[in-house]
Scaffold this motif. Structure first.
Motif, PDB file in Angstrom:
ATOM      1  N   VAL B 219       0.842  -1.205   0.000  1.00 10.78           N
ATOM      2  CA  VAL B 219       0.000   0.000   0.000  1.00 10.78           C
ATOM      3  C   VAL B 219       0.878   1.257   0.000  1.00 10.78           C
ATOM      4  O   VAL B 219       2.089   1.172   0.231  1.00 10.78           O
ATOM      5  CB  VAL B 219      -0.938   0.030   1.244  1.00 10.78           C
ATOM      6  CG1 VAL B 219      -1.901  -1.129   1.236  1.00 10.78           C
ATOM      7  CG2 VAL B 219      -0.140   0.045   2.537  1.00 10.78           C
ATOM      8  N   ALA B 220       0.220   2.388  -0.231  1.00 13.67           N
ATOM      9  CA  ALA B 220       0.939   3.667  -0.198  1.00 13.67           C
ATOM     10  C   ALA B 220       0.802   4.264   1.196  1.00 13.67           C
ATOM     11  O   ALA B 220      -0.299   4.328   1.739  1.00 13.67           O
ATOM     12  CB  ALA B 220       0.356   4.604  -1.244  1.00 13.67           C
ATOM     13  N   GLY B 224       6.088   6.696   2.137  1.00 16.86           N
ATOM     14  CA  GLY B 224       6.491   5.825   1.028  1.00 16.86           C
ATOM     15  C   GLY B 224       5.701   4.531   1.056  1.00 16.86           C
ATOM     16  O   GLY B 224       4.610   4.467   1.614  1.00 16.86           O
ATOM     17  N   VAL B 225       6.289   3.493   0.455  1.00 17.76           N
ATOM     18  CA  VAL B 225       5.589   2.203   0.346  1.00 17.76           C
ATOM     19  C   VAL B 225       5.500   1.539   1.721  1.00 17.76           C
ATOM     20  O   VAL B 225       6.472   1.527   2.478  1.00 17.76           O
ATOM     21  CB  VAL B 225       6.334   1.282  -0.643  1.00 17.76           C
ATOM     22  CG1 VAL B 225       5.715  -0.107  -0.663  1.00 17.76           C
ATOM     23  CG2 VAL B 225       6.316   1.876  -2.029  1.00 17.76           C
ATOM     24  N   ARG B 226       4.347   0.990   2.044  1.00 17.05           N
ATOM     25  CA  ARG B 226       4.152   0.217   3.276  1.00 17.05           C
ATOM     26  C   ARG B 226       3.488  -1.106   2.896  1.00 17.05           C
ATOM     27  O   ARG B 226       2.949  -1.261   1.788  1.00 17.05           O
ATOM     28  CB  ARG B 226       3.249   0.973   4.263  1.00 17.05           C
ATOM     29  CG  ARG B 226       3.779   2.330   4.652  1.00 17.05           C
ATOM     30  CD  ARG B 226       4.980   2.264   5.548  1.00 17.05           C
ATOM     31  NE  ARG B 226       4.624   2.244   6.961  1.00 17.05           N
ATOM     32  CZ  ARG B 226       5.527   2.113   7.927  1.00 17.05           C
ATOM     33  NH1 ARG B 226       6.796   1.943   7.626  1.00 17.05           N
ATOM     34  NH2 ARG B 226       5.164   2.113   9.198  1.00 17.05           N
ATOM     35  N   PHE B 227       3.542  -2.048   3.829  1.00 17.19           N
ATOM     36  CA  PHE B 227       2.911  -3.349   3.599  1.00 17.19           C
ATOM     37  C   PHE B 227       1.981  -3.667   4.762  1.00 17.19           C
ATOM     38  O   PHE B 227       2.300  -3.357   5.910  1.00 17.19           O
ATOM     39  CB  PHE B 227       3.973  -4.440   3.460  1.00 17.19           C
ATOM     40  CG  PHE B 227       4.847  -4.244   2.251  1.00 17.19           C
ATOM     41  CD1 PHE B 227       4.482  -4.777   1.020  1.00 17.19           C
ATOM     42  CD2 PHE B 227       6.008  -3.494   2.330  1.00 17.19           C
ATOM     43  CE1 PHE B 227       5.274  -4.573  -0.100  1.00 17.19           C
ATOM     44  CE2 PHE B 227       6.807  -3.282   1.217  1.00 17.19           C
ATOM     45  CZ  PHE B 227       6.433  -3.827  -0.001  1.00 17.19           C
ATOM     46  N   VAL B 228       0.829  -4.234   4.442  1.00 21.33           N
ATOM     47  CA  VAL B 228      -0.130  -4.618   5.480  1.00 21.33           C
ATOM     48  C   VAL B 228      -0.217  -6.142   5.473  1.00 21.33           C
ATOM     49  O   VAL B 228      -0.464  -6.744   4.427  1.00 21.33           O
ATOM     50  CB  VAL B 228      -1.520  -3.994   5.215  1.00 21.33           C
ATOM     51  CG1 VAL B 228      -2.484  -4.367   6.329  1.00 21.33           C
ATOM     52  CG2 VAL B 228      -1.410  -2.487   5.111  1.00 21.33           C
ATOM     53  N   TRP B 229       0.045  -6.758   6.627  1.00 23.17           N
ATOM     54  CA  TRP B 229      -0.036  -8.212   6.751  1.00 23.17           C
ATOM     55  C   TRP B 229      -1.257  -8.548   7.602  1.00 23.17           C
ATOM     56  O   TRP B 229      -1.576  -7.821   8.539  1.00 23.17           O
ATOM     57  CB  TRP B 229       1.157  -8.823   7.463  1.00 23.17           C
ATOM     58  CG  TRP B 229       2.512  -8.300   7.177  1.00 23.17           C
ATOM     59  CD1 TRP B 229       2.917  -7.508   6.138  1.00 23.17           C
ATOM     60  CD2 TRP B 229       3.686  -8.524   7.977  1.00 23.17           C
ATOM     61  NE1 TRP B 229       4.256  -7.246   6.240  1.00 23.17           N
ATOM     62  CE2 TRP B 229       4.751  -7.844   7.350  1.00 23.17           C
ATOM     63  CE3 TRP B 229       3.934  -9.234   9.145  1.00 23.17           C
ATOM     64  CZ2 TRP B 229       6.049  -7.864   7.869  1.00 23.17           C
ATOM     65  CZ3 TRP B 229       5.226  -9.250   9.657  1.00 23.17           C
ATOM     66  CH2 TRP B 229       6.266  -8.574   9.027  1.00 23.17           C
ATOM     67  N   LEU B 230      -1.891  -9.662   7.303  1.00 24.83           N
ATOM     68  CA  LEU B 230      -2.965 -10.180   8.157  1.00 24.83           C
ATOM     69  C   LEU B 230      -2.629 -11.653   8.425  1.00 24.83           C
ATOM     70  O   LEU B 230      -2.451 -12.439   7.493  1.00 24.83           O
ATOM     71  CB  LEU B 230      -4.321 -10.030   7.464  1.00 24.83           C
ATOM     72  CG  LEU B 230      -5.538 -10.382   8.322  1.00 24.83           C
ATOM     73  CD1 LEU B 230      -5.606  -9.544   9.587  1.00 24.83           C
ATOM     74  CD2 LEU B 230      -6.832 -10.178   7.525  1.00 24.83           C
ATOM     75  N   VAL B 231      -2.505 -11.986   9.699  1.00 24.03           N
ATOM     76  CA  VAL B 231      -2.033 -13.315  10.087  1.00 24.03           C
ATOM     77  C   VAL B 231      -3.011 -13.950  11.061  1.00 24.03           C
ATOM     78  O   VAL B 231      -3.421 -13.313  12.032  1.00 24.03           O
ATOM     79  CB  VAL B 231      -0.653 -13.222  10.793  1.00 24.03           C
ATOM     80  CG1 VAL B 231      -0.039 -14.612  10.950  1.00 24.03           C
ATOM     81  CG2 VAL B 231       0.285 -12.300  10.058  1.00 24.03           C
ATOM     82  N   GLY B 232      -3.394 -15.181  10.814  1.00 18.56           N
ATOM     83  CA  GLY B 232      -4.250 -15.862  11.789  1.00 18.56           C
ATOM     84  C   GLY B 232      -4.861 -17.137  11.246  1.00 18.56           C
ATOM     85  O   GLY B 232      -4.643 -17.512  10.095  1.00 18.56           O
ATOM     86  N   ARG B 247      -5.673   0.191  -0.173  1.00 18.93           N
ATOM     87  CA  ARG B 247      -4.731   0.795  -1.134  1.00 18.93           C
ATOM     88  C   ARG B 247      -3.726   1.714  -0.451  1.00 18.93           C
ATOM     89  O   ARG B 247      -2.656   1.966  -0.974  1.00 18.93           O
ATOM     90  CB  ARG B 247      -5.512   1.616  -2.187  1.00 18.93           C
ATOM     91  CG  ARG B 247      -6.445   0.796  -3.049  1.00 18.93           C
ATOM     92  CD  ARG B 247      -5.682   0.039  -4.133  1.00 18.93           C
ATOM     93  NE  ARG B 247      -6.575  -0.778  -4.932  1.00 18.93           N
ATOM     94  CZ  ARG B 247      -6.953  -2.008  -4.616  1.00 18.93           C
ATOM     95  NH1 ARG B 247      -6.507  -2.572  -3.494  1.00 18.93           N
ATOM     96  NH2 ARG B 247      -7.777  -2.706  -5.385  1.00 18.93           N
ATOM     97  N   GLN B 248      -4.128   2.270   0.703  1.00 12.61           N
ATOM     98  CA  GLN B 248      -3.244   3.224   1.383  1.00 12.61           C
ATOM     99  C   GLN B 248      -3.385   3.097   2.891  1.00 12.61           C
ATOM    100  O   GLN B 248      -4.345   2.502   3.383  1.00 12.61           O
ATOM    101  CB  GLN B 248      -3.575   4.643   0.940  1.00 12.61           C
ATOM    102  CG  GLN B 248      -5.023   5.022   1.200  1.00 12.61           C
ATOM    103  CD  GLN B 248      -5.349   6.386   0.635  1.00 12.61           C
ATOM    104  OE1 GLN B 248      -4.860   6.743  -0.432  1.00 12.61           O
ATOM    105  NE2 GLN B 248      -6.168   7.151   1.344  1.00 12.61           N
ATOM    106  N   VAL B 249      -2.409   3.643   3.578  1.00 11.84           N
ATOM    107  CA  VAL B 249      -2.425   3.596   5.042  1.00 11.84           C
ATOM    108  C   VAL B 249      -1.996   4.951   5.586  1.00 11.84           C
ATOM    109  O   VAL B 249      -1.136   5.625   5.018  1.00 11.84           O
ATOM    110  CB  VAL B 249      -1.509   2.464   5.573  1.00 11.84           C
ATOM    111  CG1 VAL B 249      -0.071   2.651   5.136  1.00 11.84           C
ATOM    112  CG2 VAL B 249      -1.574   2.362   7.089  1.00 11.84           C
ATOM    113  N   ASP B 250      -2.670   5.354   6.663  1.00  8.69           N
ATOM    114  CA  ASP B 250      -2.278   6.572   7.372  1.00  8.69           C
ATOM    115  C   ASP B 250      -2.212   6.213   8.854  1.00  8.69           C
ATOM    116  O   ASP B 250      -3.235   6.136   9.538  1.00  8.69           O
ATOM    117  CB  ASP B 250      -3.300   7.685   7.115  1.00  8.69           C
ATOM    118  CG  ASP B 250      -2.972   8.937   7.919  1.00  8.69           C
ATOM    119  OD1 ASP B 250      -1.843   9.018   8.446  1.00  8.69           O
ATOM    120  OD2 ASP B 250      -3.842   9.820   8.035  1.00  8.69           O
TER     121      ASP B 250
END
Lengths: 107, 265
Positions: B219-220, B224-232, B247-250
């Protein structure tokens, strides 16, 4: 003075050497016969190679063929594995560690 | 006939509510009292080299009774003896979604847990902990109720627009990731809960390799570029579907929660 020197004089020796250095007709004939035979043998070998299947022609030495195959295998391996070898990606254990933190103590 | 059906439904509902209440009472008691002895703990997800080990007490399960009652159908039945002690069995079946289901064995006399079991929707065992030997008396513990997370849902919605939380799950805690953690260089870790099961939602500067129970998306972010992980313990499709619209993170909106979580650690 040796026995050889006593039997053959210096002048005779010089004549003998000069005769050996100069090619005569007999030499030329022998060379011609040898070369003709050699050309025939080479031509025969070439003809045999041309009629063989591609993979048994001894034009490329086996070691070069092995080296080429090894290189191709390495290139293919890197191409296939590259996504998982991306240096920026963390291993899945990093994700499991985060999940483990959320599970509660003692698991 | 219809009256009987309505009555039966009402009775059935009352029975479930009652079973859930009974379980809530036992879980409340377990915050202060625990059985001790020898426990066999098996964990198959997350995967580990040695899945089974022994411990002196049951591992902690972050039960949240209000969420549990909302998301699970609780059914009580006769339980088999655990370490020679008679028990009541409570089965927790998710009302919706593909969350894992649980069984708990509660001591009939002490009214505290003697065994837990988590199973994937397909029935495969994910985690199990059960006493094999129990001491003669309960021990006092200094357990506390889990802190409420008022406002975290709204903050998460603002921070990760497009995130579709899996059915029944809600954010319950957030904390900043330590810089030293797997060379994470910061990031945020949010815990989602459905009352029993948890998911870890991570915003990180680096991606993680896909694996069973692990999904991620690029995601944006503000820097800069970030990544979102979902684990479970959810099917991969459910994990991917949750992240599909992101698509984006704040992360700025989550700062209050992560700071509060850090000060409590």
């Amino acid at each position: 003075m040796s026995q050889f020197e006593s039997e053959v004089g210096d002048a005779e020796l010089d004549a003998l050497f000069a005769q050996a250095r100069e090619p005569n007709e007999a030499d030329a004939g022998a060379a011609e016969r040898f070369l003709a035979g050699h050309r025939v043998r080479v031509a025969r070998t070439q003809a045999q190679i041309q009629t063989r299947p591609l993979w048994v022609r001894p034009r490329i030495p086996a070691k070069w063929l092995a080296a080429a195959l090894a290189s191709a295998a390495v290139i293919a391996g890197v191409g296939v594995l590259r996504p998982s070898l991306a240096p920026g990606d963390l291993p899945a254990s990093a994700a499991y560690a985060a999940y483990q933190d959320a599970l509660g103590e003692g698991w | 006939m219809r009256r009987f059906s309505v009555l039966a439904l009402l009775l059935c509902g009352t029975a479930h509510a009652s079973d859930a209440d009974d379980l809530a009472v036992a879980l409340k008691k377990a915050r202060q009292w625990t059985a001790r002895g020898q426990v066999e703990v098996s964990v198959f997800f997350p995967p580990r080299t040695l899945p089974t080990r022994t411990a002196a007490a049951l591992p902690a399960v972050p039960f949240r009774p209000a969420l549990l009652a909302r998301n699970f159908t609780v059914t009580r039945s006769e339980g088999e003896a655990v370490a020679g002690r008679p028990s009541l069995r409570f089965d927790l079946i998710p009302k919706q979604g593909a969350a894992a289901r649980w069984s708990l064995w509660i001591d009939r006399v002490w009214n505290v847990p003697l065994a837990f079991e988590e199973r994937m929707p397909g029935g495969t065992l994910a985690r199990r902990a059960a006493f094999v030997k129990v001491n003669g008396a309960l021990s006092r513990v200094s357990g506390q109720a889990l802190p409420p997370s008022t406002g975290l849902s709204a903050a998460l919605k603002t921070a990760l627009p497009g995130l579709r939380l899996p059915a029944g799950f809600t954010p319950v805690a957030a904390r900043a990731r330590a810089a030293a953690q797997e060379e994470a260089q910061g990031g945020t870790e949010i815990t989602l809960s459905d009352g029993v099961n948890v998911l870890a939602l991570i915003v990180a500067p680096r991606n993680v390799r896909p694996a069973v129970g692990v999904a991620s998306v690029r995601v944006a972010g503000a820097g800069g570029v970030r990544f979102v992980w979902l684990v479970g313990n959810l099917p991969d499709a459910a994990l991917k579907s949750a992240l599909q619209g992101v698509r984006q993170v704040d992360e700025s909106g989550l700062g209050t929660f992560t700071a509060a979580a850090d000060s409590n650690r």
